[in-house]
Scaffold this motif. Structure first.
Motif, short mmCIF file in Angstrom:
data_model
loop_
_atom_site.label_atom_id
_atom_site.label_comp_id
_atom_site.label_asym_id
_atom_site.label_seq_id
_atom_site.Cartn_x
_atom_site.Cartn_y
_atom_site.Cartn_z
N ALA A 70 0.85 -1.20 0.00
CA ALA A 70 0.00 0.00 0.00
C ALA A 70 0.88 1.24 0.00
CB ALA A 70 -0.91 -0.01 1.22
N LEU A 71 0.58 2.17 -0.89
CA LEU A 71 1.40 3.37 -1.06
C LEU A 71 0.58 4.62 -0.78
CD1 LEU A 71 3.30 2.49 -4.39
CD2 LEU A 71 4.17 2.33 -2.05
N PRO A 72 1.07 5.51 0.06
CA PRO A 72 0.39 6.80 0.22
C PRO A 72 0.49 7.62 -1.06
CG PRO A 72 1.93 6.37 2.03
CD PRO A 72 2.19 5.34 0.98
N THR A 73 -0.22 8.69 -1.13
CA THR A 73 -0.20 9.55 -2.31
C THR A 73 1.22 10.07 -2.57
OG1 THR A 73 -2.47 10.23 -1.89
CG2 THR A 73 -1.16 11.62 -3.35
N ALA A 74 1.66 9.94 -3.83
CA ALA A 74 2.98 10.40 -4.29
C ALA A 74 4.12 9.55 -3.76
CB ALA A 74 3.22 11.86 -3.96
N ALA A 75 3.84 8.49 -3.03
CA ALA A 75 4.91 7.61 -2.56
C ALA A 75 5.32 6.66 -3.67
CB ALA A 75 4.44 6.84 -1.34
N ASP A 76 6.52 6.09 -3.52
CA ASP A 76 7.02 5.18 -4.55
C ASP A 76 7.55 3.90 -3.91
OD1 ASP A 76 10.03 5.39 -4.07
OD2 ASP A 76 9.55 7.49 -4.47
N HIS A 77 7.67 2.90 -4.76
CA HIS A 77 8.21 1.60 -4.33
C HIS A 77 9.18 1.14 -5.41
CE1 HIS A 77 8.42 -2.39 -2.57
NE2 HIS A 77 8.17 -2.90 -3.77
#
Length: 432
Positions: free
Chosen positions: A155-162
């Motif tokens: 799960a990624l918050p807004t504007a986060a990256d993986h």
């Protein structure tokens, strides 16, 4: 008395009418068939967003469910009806797992994009959540060559990256395609799969191992400025003789001193010179090579010779059964050698291969042919007959593990290459 044969009766109007009706029915049937085909294609296009979600397993489950319902109705077995209902319920329960929409920006990068076989290469998968809300966990699939890499994106918050790093297998020469990256939403049984494509495929060129050769390929092309031929021409740089002036001759070719001495206009004649032009060919017929390793040795010999000729700024055409390789730069040539694959049955003989692939080329000054140990020495000699007397023919016969040597077959020099490490020494001893 013998009776005279009767004249054939003309077809009756009924026959004409029957034939006309038959043609009309056939035309109508074709029209109906075309309408049905167009309607089926249109229906498939409209329903594809739904039908494409059903996997092969899901289609088999749906078919089994329908068969169970039909059998229960025909045979009156309530057990089959329960079986059909259970299978159909499994499909219906899988539907919620395909719902939802993700907002990703996915990029795939390879570092480096060109390697030599055996060197290491790595890939990088970057997933960025571009949505206004946090994303839920998802699964991404990335085809890499013949394999498939799977990554779990949390799960990624807004504007986060993986970010995910992966190794690319580069043990053999090839063009390895990584991508496109797709996200997969579906149930655990694999009945339904909704796939969304997020990136374009990228290529990794695994070049063949090459040998470093000396400049000018150690004598393969001894005169980069041009080779003098026996053809006489009125315009060139190699002077041949003087002859009497003829109407239409260019005045710039008049030799004024000789003309003044003899009292007759005399013009110069020249021997035609041609700039060196190479034709480099590899026979990729699978039966010509004893093993895959021997075929790879042949590609390495082709690439080594081609790269050095390009570095010498000599014009060259590089060809195989199926490919015409680019020769603008050594890198372009090596990229295309990564695409060379073994062929089967493209040409019956070496001579047919050389004749067909060079018939649209200008006459080369040197023709170099690479082939495997399955090609007899006489085959190289037969290929020589394709070219004119001004063309020097060389054969490189790869035979993995054999003693490297140079032999003369009529007017053709045949170099047997047992190891790539011997190539530079052998080329240095070649004298066309």
């Amino acid at each position: 008395m013998t009776a005279e044969p009767r004249a054939p009766r003309p077809p009756s109007q009924a026959r004409f009418a029957a034939r006309a009706v038959g043609r009309s029915l056939a035309a109508s049937a074709r029209s109906v068939q075309q309408v049905v085909a167009r309607g089926a294609r249109k229906f498939a296009e409209v329903t594809s967003p739904v039908t494409d979600v059903i996997s092969v397993t899901g289609r088999l489950v749906l078919l089994a469910s329908l068969v169970s319902f039909i059998a229960a109705w025909l045979l009156g077995w309530i057990e089959l009806a329960f079986l059909g209902a259970t299978l159909l319920a499994a499909l219906l329960v899988s539907v919620p797992f395909t719902l939802g929409r993700m907002h990703y920006r996915v990029s795939v990068a390879l570092q480096p994009t060109r390697v030599v076989a055996g060197e290491r290469a790595f890939g990088r998968l970057l997933v960025v959540n571009t949505g206004a809300k946090p994303s839920i966990p998802s699964r991404l699939e990335l085809p890499v060559g013949a394999g498939l890499a799977e990554f779990i994106v949390p799960a990624l918050p807004t504007a986060a990256d993986h970010e995910e790093l992966f190794a690319v297998p580069t043990s053999r020469r090839a063009v390895i395609v990584a991508g496109p990256a797709v996200s997969v939403r579906g149930d655990q049984l694999g009945l339904l799969r909704r796939i969304v494509r997020w990136s374009e495929p990228v290529e990794l060129f695994v070049h063949p191992v090459t040998a470093r050769l000396k400049p000018s390929a150690a004598g393969l092309v001894r005169d980069l400025e041009g080779e003098v031929t026996k053809t006489i021409t009125d315009n060139d740089i190699s002077f041949h003789a003087l002859r009497a002036y003829q109407p239409g001759d260019a005045l710039r070719n008049v030799h004024w001193r000789t003309s003044a001495r003899t009292g007759q206009l005399m013009v110069r004649q020249y021997e035609e010179t041609r700039r060196s032009q190479l034709a480099l060919l590899q026979r990729t017929e699978r039966s010509s090579y004893a093993s895959d390793e021997e075929f790879e040795l042949g590609v390495s010999v082709l690439a080594s010779l081609g790269v050095q000729v390009i570095r010498d700024a000599t014009r060259v055409d590089v060809l195989t059964e199926a490919l015409t390789l680019r020769t603008a730069t050594p890198t372009a040539l090596l990229d295309d050698t990564s695409r060379v694959v073994a062929a089967s049955g493209a040409f019956d003989s070496m001579r047919a291969f050389v004749r067909e692939r060079t018939k649209r080329l200008s006459a080369p000054s040197v023709a170099i042919i690479v082939a495997g140990s399955g090609v007899p020495l006489a085959e190289f000699r037969s290929a020589e007959t394709v070219f004119g007397a001004d063309t020097q023919t060389l054969g490189f016969r790869v035979e993995l593990g054999a003693a490297s040597r140079i032999a003369k077959v009529a007017g053709t020099t045949v170099v047997t290459v047992g190891s790539l490490s011997d190539l530079a020494r052998l080329v240095g001893r070649v004298r066309p």
